[in-house]
Design a protein around this motif. Structure first.
Motif, mmCIF file in Angstrom:
data_model
loop_
_atom_site.group_PDB
_atom_site.id
_atom_site.type_symbol
_atom_site.label_atom_id
_atom_site.label_comp_id
_atom_site.label_asym_id
_atom_site.label_seq_id
_atom_site.Cartn_x
_atom_site.Cartn_y
_atom_site.Cartn_z
ATOM 1 N N HIS A 162 17.258 8.936 -14.454
ATOM 2 C CA HIS A 162 16.939 7.872 -13.503
ATOM 3 C C HIS A 162 16.109 8.458 -12.377
ATOM 4 N N LEU A 163 14.963 7.843 -12.121
ATOM 5 C CA LEU A 163 14.066 8.314 -11.075
ATOM 6 C C LEU A 163 14.021 7.279 -9.951
ATOM 7 N N ALA A 164 14.365 7.714 -8.753
ATOM 8 C CA ALA A 164 14.420 6.807 -7.602
ATOM 9 C C ALA A 164 13.213 6.953 -6.683
ATOM 10 N N GLU A 165 12.377 7.971 -6.929
ATOM 11 C CA GLU A 165 11.201 8.175 -6.084
ATOM 12 C C GLU A 165 10.095 8.829 -6.891
ATOM 13 N N ARG A 166 8.869 8.374 -6.657
ATOM 14 C CA ARG A 166 7.708 9.010 -7.269
ATOM 15 C C ARG A 166 6.490 8.738 -6.407
ATOM 16 N N PHE A 167 5.668 9.737 -6.211
ATOM 17 C CA PHE A 167 4.501 9.639 -5.339
ATOM 18 C C PHE A 167 4.902 9.156 -3.944
ATOM 19 N N THR A 168 6.059 9.578 -3.483
ATOM 20 C CA THR A 168 6.654 9.232 -2.179
ATOM 21 C C THR A 168 7.107 7.767 -2.091
ATOM 22 N N HIS A 169 7.021 7.003 -3.169
ATOM 23 C CA HIS A 169 7.448 5.607 -3.177
ATOM 24 C C HIS A 169 8.858 5.494 -3.760
ATOM 25 N N ARG A 170 9.633 4.572 -3.244
ATOM 26 C CA ARG A 170 10.948 4.291 -3.800
ATOM 27 C C ARG A 170 10.782 3.392 -5.021
ATOM 28 N N ILE A 171 11.370 3.827 -6.145
ATOM 29 C CA ILE A 171 11.287 3.078 -7.385
ATOM 30 C C ILE A 171 12.659 3.088 -8.059
ATOM 31 N N ALA A 172 12.746 2.498 -9.239
ATOM 32 C CA ALA A 172 13.985 2.514 -10.023
ATOM 33 C C ALA A 172 13.600 2.519 -11.498
ATOM 34 N N LEU A 173 13.268 3.720 -12.002
ATOM 35 C CA LEU A 173 12.814 3.849 -13.387
ATOM 36 C C LEU A 173 13.818 4.665 -14.195
ATOM 37 N N ASP A 174 14.162 4.152 -15.369
ATOM 38 C CA ASP A 174 14.992 4.893 -16.307
ATOM 39 C C ASP A 174 14.119 5.424 -17.437
#
Length: 218
Positions: A162-174
């Protein structure tokens, strides 16, 4: 469509809408290794014809454009409207539309091939058989399907990230890591026969091995 599926689609769509521009800037071409391009070129040879080819999870559109350059009548489908907008901006002469591989809006047997490069990685395990059944329905007899995905490292027991951050943005990717054998088995159950598998080690900034599975509708 169940509530769980709606949640998965919504969070994936929102996450990619959030990072679309940064993603396209960071990865101007998704085929970072010469082997990757070779596999896609082999798919293009098998799919070349008059029937359209769907690039599912087309992102910024670079693979759709590459297929078009090879004479393959390809169009892109992506869950993220922001990604579709970037693809249309970069490749104005090609077709891109918003949609989901969980419910392909094409007539049965109408596709001359389909790709899902690093897009099934966001589909939960319970939904994957239904997605592959949809692939089988959409493909013409004998048409190829090419999947690419990250696969676990030897001895790794992490099936989901589970990724909650990418490129300094808050996200919710599984992200779901699967072996080529798992994917091949599920494709076979859906009526898609194995043609070849390719597995390569991480390259450059990559942290996990990559796998390609090429199958065809029997």
């Amino acid at each position: 469509m169940t509530e769980a599926t709606e949640d998965f689609l919504q969070t994936t769509r929102t996450s990619y809408d959030t990072i679309a521009r940064d993603y396209a800037d960071r990865y101007p071409s998704g085929l970072v290794h010469p082997l990757d391009r070779s596999v896609v070129m082999a798919f293009a040879e098998l799919a070349r014809g008059t029937a359209p080819v769907a690039d599912l999870g087309s992102g910024p559109g670079y693979v759709t454009a590459l297929l078009h350059e090879q004479g393959v009548p390809a169009f892109g489908v992506d869950l993220s409207p922001a990604m579709v907008a970037l693809a249309r901006e970069a490749h104005p002469g090609l077709r891109f539309r918003t949609g989901s591989m969980t419910s392909l809006d094409v007539p049965a047997g109408s596709l001359g091939g389909l790709l899902a490069l690093y897009s099934t990685i966001h589909v939960p395990d319970a939904r994957l058989p239904g997605v592959f059944a949809g692939f089988h329905r959409a493909l013409a007899p004998g048409a190829p399907a090419l999947l690419a995905f990250q696969t676990p490292k030897p001895g790794e027991s992490l099936p989901r990230l589970h990724l909650a951050e990418r490129f300094t943005h808050r996200i919710a990717l599984d992200y779901y890591w699967r072996s080529p054998e798992q994917v091949t088995s599920l494709l076979a159950e859906a009526g898609l026969a194995l043609v070849a598998t390719v597995r390569r080690e991480p390259f450059g900034e990559e942290t996990r091995p990559r796998a390609f599975v090429l199958a065809r509708k029997a």
